[in-house]
Write a protein that holds these residues in place. Sequence first.
Motif, PDB file in Angstrom:
ATOM      1  N   MET A 106       0.845  -1.188   0.000  1.00  0.00           N
ATOM      2  CA  MET A 106       0.000   0.000   0.000  1.00  0.00           C
ATOM      3  C   MET A 106       0.878   1.235   0.000  1.00  0.00           C
ATOM      4  O   MET A 106       1.803   1.362   0.796  1.00  0.00           O
ATOM      5  CB  MET A 106      -0.865  -0.045   1.262  1.00  0.00           C
ATOM      6  CG  MET A 106      -2.059   0.865   1.232  1.00  0.00           C
ATOM      7  SD  MET A 106      -2.874   0.911   2.841  1.00  0.00           S
ATOM      8  CE  MET A 106      -3.972  -0.469   2.736  1.00  0.00           C
ATOM      9  N   ARG A 107       0.607   2.157  -0.925  1.00  0.00           N
ATOM     10  CA  ARG A 107       1.467   3.339  -1.046  1.00  0.00           C
ATOM     11  C   ARG A 107       1.226   4.320   0.088  1.00  0.00           C
ATOM     12  O   ARG A 107       2.149   4.910   0.620  1.00  0.00           O
ATOM     13  CB  ARG A 107       1.213   4.037  -2.391  1.00  0.00           C
ATOM     14  CG  ARG A 107       2.017   3.472  -3.543  1.00  0.00           C
ATOM     15  CD  ARG A 107       2.024   4.440  -4.716  1.00  0.00           C
ATOM     16  NE  ARG A 107       0.678   4.735  -5.205  1.00  0.00           N
ATOM     17  CZ  ARG A 107       0.049   4.007  -6.128  1.00  0.00           C
ATOM     18  NH1 ARG A 107       0.642   2.961  -6.662  1.00  0.00           N
ATOM     19  NH2 ARG A 107      -1.158   4.323  -6.518  1.00  0.00           N
TER      20      ARG A 107
ATOM     21  N   GLN B 272      -0.999   2.996  10.891  1.00  0.00           N
ATOM     22  CA  GLN B 272      -1.462   1.694  10.406  1.00  0.00           C
ATOM     23  C   GLN B 272      -0.497   1.130   9.359  1.00  0.00           C
ATOM     24  O   GLN B 272      -0.870   0.261   8.572  1.00  0.00           O
ATOM     25  CB  GLN B 272      -2.873   1.828   9.798  1.00  0.00           C
ATOM     26  CG  GLN B 272      -3.896   2.343  10.805  1.00  0.00           C
ATOM     27  CD  GLN B 272      -5.300   2.399  10.231  1.00  0.00           C
ATOM     28  OE1 GLN B 272      -5.566   1.863   9.157  1.00  0.00           O
ATOM     29  NE2 GLN B 272      -6.213   3.020  10.964  1.00  0.00           N
ATOM     30  N   GLU B 273       0.760   1.654   9.387  1.00  0.00           N
ATOM     31  CA  GLU B 273       1.717   1.242   8.357  1.00  0.00           C
ATOM     32  C   GLU B 273       1.994  -0.257   8.395  1.00  0.00           C
ATOM     33  O   GLU B 273       2.257  -0.868   7.370  1.00  0.00           O
ATOM     34  CB  GLU B 273       3.034   2.009   8.517  1.00  0.00           C
ATOM     35  CG  GLU B 273       2.956   3.500   8.199  1.00  0.00           C
ATOM     36  CD  GLU B 273       2.494   4.326   9.396  1.00  0.00           C
ATOM     37  OE1 GLU B 273       2.155   3.721  10.445  1.00  0.00           O
ATOM     38  OE2 GLU B 273       2.467   5.565   9.291  1.00  0.00           O
TER      39      GLU B 273
ATOM     40  N   GLN C 198      -6.194  -1.429  -9.040  1.00  0.00           N
ATOM     41  CA  GLN C 198      -6.239  -1.765  -7.610  1.00  0.00           C
ATOM     42  C   GLN C 198      -7.362  -0.994  -6.909  1.00  0.00           C
ATOM     43  O   GLN C 198      -7.182  -0.417  -5.836  1.00  0.00           O
ATOM     44  CB  GLN C 198      -4.888  -1.482  -6.942  1.00  0.00           C
ATOM     45  CG  GLN C 198      -3.730  -2.238  -7.581  1.00  0.00           C
ATOM     46  CD  GLN C 198      -3.582  -3.672  -7.090  1.00  0.00           C
ATOM     47  OE1 GLN C 198      -3.335  -3.923  -5.934  1.00  0.00           O
ATOM     48  NE2 GLN C 198      -3.760  -4.614  -7.994  1.00  0.00           N
ATOM     49  N   LEU C 199      -8.558  -0.953  -7.561  1.00  0.00           N
ATOM     50  CA  LEU C 199      -9.704  -0.279  -6.984  1.00  0.00           C
ATOM     51  C   LEU C 199     -10.743  -1.324  -6.558  1.00  0.00           C
ATOM     52  O   LEU C 199     -10.922  -2.338  -7.230  1.00  0.00           O
ATOM     53  CB  LEU C 199     -10.357   0.662  -8.002  1.00  0.00           C
ATOM     54  CG  LEU C 199      -9.535   1.861  -8.486  1.00  0.00           C
ATOM     55  CD1 LEU C 199     -10.290   2.605  -9.576  1.00  0.00           C
ATOM     56  CD2 LEU C 199      -9.208   2.799  -7.335  1.00  0.00           C
ATOM     57  N   MET C 200     -11.421  -1.082  -5.440  1.00  0.00           N
ATOM     58  CA  MET C 200     -12.569  -1.891  -5.038  1.00  0.00           C
ATOM     59  C   MET C 200     -13.819  -1.085  -5.333  1.00  0.00           C
ATOM     60  O   MET C 200     -13.898   0.091  -4.997  1.00  0.00           O
ATOM     61  CB  MET C 200     -12.562  -2.185  -3.530  1.00  0.00           C
ATOM     62  CG  MET C 200     -11.602  -3.231  -3.020  1.00  0.00           C
ATOM     63  SD  MET C 200     -11.692  -4.860  -3.772  1.00  0.00           S
ATOM     64  CE  MET C 200     -13.344  -5.402  -3.410  1.00  0.00           C
TER      65      MET C 200
ATOM     66  N   MET D 230      -4.587   1.228  -2.860  1.00  0.00           N
ATOM     67  CA  MET D 230      -3.224   1.721  -2.686  1.00  0.00           C
ATOM     68  C   MET D 230      -3.174   2.860  -1.670  1.00  0.00           C
ATOM     69  O   MET D 230      -2.149   3.142  -1.074  1.00  0.00           O
ATOM     70  CB  MET D 230      -2.672   2.210  -4.035  1.00  0.00           C
ATOM     71  CG  MET D 230      -2.198   1.093  -4.930  1.00  0.00           C
ATOM     72  SD  MET D 230      -0.808   0.276  -4.138  1.00  0.00           S
ATOM     73  CE  MET D 230      -1.224  -1.420  -4.397  1.00  0.00           C
ATOM     74  N   GLU D 231      -4.283   3.533  -1.512  1.00  0.00           N
ATOM     75  CA  GLU D 231      -4.329   4.663  -0.572  1.00  0.00           C
ATOM     76  C   GLU D 231      -5.314   4.353   0.544  1.00  0.00           C
ATOM     77  O   GLU D 231      -6.382   4.957   0.623  1.00  0.00           O
ATOM     78  CB  GLU D 231      -4.710   5.952  -1.308  1.00  0.00           C
ATOM     79  CG  GLU D 231      -3.710   6.323  -2.395  1.00  0.00           C
ATOM     80  CD  GLU D 231      -4.116   7.588  -3.142  1.00  0.00           C
ATOM     81  OE1 GLU D 231      -4.969   8.334  -2.621  1.00  0.00           O
ATOM     82  OE2 GLU D 231      -3.582   7.804  -4.237  1.00  0.00           O
ATOM     83  N   HIS D 232      -5.007   3.374   1.358  1.00  0.00           N
ATOM     84  CA  HIS D 232      -5.777   2.955   2.527  1.00  0.00           C
ATOM     85  C   HIS D 232      -7.273   2.851   2.244  1.00  0.00           C
ATOM     86  O   HIS D 232      -8.109   3.214   3.057  1.00  0.00           O
ATOM     87  CB  HIS D 232      -5.503   3.877   3.736  1.00  0.00           C
ATOM     88  CG  HIS D 232      -5.777   5.351   3.502  1.00  0.00           C
ATOM     89  ND1 HIS D 232      -4.820   6.225   3.077  1.00  0.00           N
ATOM     90  CD2 HIS D 232      -6.899   6.090   3.639  1.00  0.00           C
ATOM     91  CE1 HIS D 232      -5.345   7.431   2.951  1.00  0.00           C
ATOM     92  NE2 HIS D 232      -6.611   7.364   3.294  1.00  0.00           N
ATOM     93  N   ALA D 233      -7.633   2.356   1.054  1.00  0.00           N
ATOM     94  CA  ALA D 233      -9.032   2.150   0.672  1.00  0.00           C
ATOM     95  C   ALA D 233      -9.843   3.432   0.806  1.00  0.00           C
ATOM     96  O   ALA D 233     -11.007   3.434   1.229  1.00  0.00           O
ATOM     97  CB  ALA D 233      -9.677   1.026   1.484  1.00  0.00           C
ATOM     98  N   ARG D 234      -9.216   4.524   0.395  1.00  0.00           N
ATOM     99  CA  ARG D 234      -9.861   5.840   0.430  1.00  0.00           C
ATOM    100  C   ARG D 234     -10.910   5.914  -0.689  1.00  0.00           C
ATOM    101  O   ARG D 234     -10.689   5.396  -1.776  1.00  0.00           O
ATOM    102  CB  ARG D 234      -8.752   6.869   0.208  1.00  0.00           C
ATOM    103  CG  ARG D 234      -9.122   8.278  -0.031  1.00  0.00           C
ATOM    104  CD  ARG D 234      -7.842   9.104  -0.200  1.00  0.00           C
ATOM    105  NE  ARG D 234      -7.317   9.053  -1.573  1.00  0.00           N
ATOM    106  CZ  ARG D 234      -7.776   9.846  -2.558  1.00  0.00           C
ATOM    107  NH1 ARG D 234      -8.760  10.679  -2.337  1.00  0.00           N
ATOM    108  NH2 ARG D 234      -7.235   9.784  -3.760  1.00  0.00           N
TER     109      ARG D 234
END
Lengths: 306, 496
Positions: A201-202, A208-209, A246-248, A260-264
């Motif tokens: 995850m970027r 939460q790293e 990598q999108l939900m 990639m961005e903490h499921a933002r």
Amino acid sequence: MTDVDTTEPAGPAPPGGSQAPVAAAFIVAIAGGAGLAVTYALGGQNQLEGLCLALALGGIGTGVVMWSKRFMPVRYESEPRAPLQSTPEERAAFEADLAAGGGTFQRRRLLTWLLGGGLGFLGLASIFPIASLGPNPVPGLKSTPYRKATDDPDGLRLVDESGNPIHHTEPNVNGVITAFPEGSVGDEQAQTLVIHLREPMREPLPGQEDWGIKLSVDGSETEIIAISKVCVHAGCPVGLFEEQSQLMLCPCHQSTFDLMEHARPVFGPASRPLPQLPIDLDDDGYIVARGDFAEPVGPGFWDMYK
Amino acid sequence: MTGAATPEPPVEGPRTRLGRLGDFFDKRLGLARLARAALDKIFPDQWSFLLGEIALYSFVILVGTGIFLALFFTAGQTTVTYDGSYAPLQGVEMSAAYQSALDLSFDVRAGLFFRQMHHWAALIFMAAIIVHMMRVFFTGAFRRPREINWVIGLSLFLLAFANGFAGYSLLDDQLSGTGLRIGNAAVISIPLVGTWIGSFLFGGDFPGDAIIGRLYSLHILVIPLLIAVLLAAHLTILIRHKHTHFPGKGARDDNVVGQRLWPTYTAKALGLFFITAGVLALMAGLLQINPIWLYGPFDIANVSSASQPDWYVGWLEGALRVMPNWTLSIFGYEIPNPFWGGVLLPGVTFSILYAWPWIEARLSGDRREHHVLDRPRDRPLRTALGVAVLVFYTVLGLAGADDVIAVAFGLSLNAWVWALRVGCIVLPIASAFITFRVCKELQLRDGPAPATGQRAPGGVTPAGDAGGDEAASSDPVPGPAVEPLERLDEAKTPVP
């Protein structure tokens, strides 16, 4: 009715015509009804039932309408419309009678108050059975069965929908598994997505790293993360994974989350990330939860952060 | 009667068999005068007055088919293993409710037919109610003295809406479970009390094991009963007021011009009932609806894409979809996003609709009694506003199926959602403007208002304008020249 005024006493005569079409319609209706009975008797068949019943009902309906159009009188008449409001005398008389009766209540002030009190408390008491309809909702909305992992040094295993523990080698790169905490398969609030990201995850959330499991597959860095599957918008299971980006994606209202961005949330009505679950590996290499989700899962509510 | 009853003069005795039957009841209930008044009641006939009748008939059919379904349906959430005759689901675990719906569809004679007829009737019921409401709105039939019936009608709409949603949620298939999940999210989004209401509805957190049984009680008892009571009130008030009529043919605010209920109108109404039922039967037989066996039983962790509710719920679904991701925090308390589209929008919509008769009276200053209807073109502002509102909810309805439309036309979903976001603001404004202009244009084309009746229904020659002073004072179009209410009594004198 005497107050019906015939504006044109004779009126246009019914158009008349042949009665054959009307008869035909009724014959169709008879055939339809008979056909329906036979269809039922032979065990029934959906399309035939529809067809036969439609013929039976439609035949009667069309026949009756044709009958009325051909052979029944067409006569437009005017009927007076009396004023709706009562006359002042009637209203006054009503008011007087009402007041006369009401006076019997007013003369007995004490009794009237007590009667009101009795009815009032009855009403008050009748509110309480509502509480039997459901428990205090907040505890269940604010935590999930993963909370058991918080105090357990071994963590709580994640299992798939059949209850089997999930080994870290199971999700392939770009693979997604729906998981639950062990012992709570099928729990609405606890449904979890275990996703094997093709690179770490970027932009994890601060603090939460290390909530995912960093792996090395064929020489490249990857990461397994666990996030809540319950959409933070309206609660649908977020089920569509677009590998490329990598999108939900939530199929209900198209909220889109960037893993990639903490499921933002990056599109749609969702307004916060899908909460992440801290995971680790146990001694046998199975995925375990180290605690509960970072914040309440699923659709928001008034006191979710209180 | 006691003892020596006075013998009735033979001339007044009943002469037909039907008359003798009537005599039986009249002796006991004294109904002849009322019954005759009912037969002779004047009813204006115009095609758009039949829309409400279609809704009424759909309700009758819903009750009839619903009774059949209730004989077989189980409103239970206990887990069972399917062993019915639909092979693909054999051995699958599911709720008792879903199983009984499958049995109805595959193993009960005519079960699928009645299920489909019930569902189609519900869709037509809602459509007829909405189109009937549009007729009432655009012709100004909600004005005094009919405000109460507008309120009752709107309540009927809400009850029908709720019962439709409850009905298709009962089956506990994947699609209906998704609908309930979203409904639950909308409920718990309500500030302060939302989570409690959600818990009281569902017996705890979603999904719980109570909701199907509770919806069933509501669906087959509480709501139909309320609908029946309000429907009775709706029709009683209609009879009390006497029906509105369009201008022309001698129609005034102090009379009602039309045909007697008996026999022609009765025959037509009866015919319409049978035709409505016939069309529904045809649809039930030939057009598949809600094939629950394809959706599978409800599983919390699953959802299929292209999950669309029944058509009349589409605008709510669309509102949830196009709403930007706004939330509000007040001192740490949250108003989550589904509140805007799922609670606030319907709340505002129906508050305004309920208050509309009074809002319009305030805006126009017209608080008089009206029985002659407006033609929509003669009230361009109201018509434009109504069209704008309809366009707004139609766009939202389209948004409820945005994923299906995007796939069907190969559009980018994100671009399409943005188009809908813009469209649901721009299109209503544009259509209001166009409607207003069209109304004005139509008014011009009408030229000077004709003095006598036009627009006779069914091409029948107007009957009420055979000269005379009364007829000459019939409402010109536009702007019915309403006679002062004080003169209503005098107007009782017969038209020539």
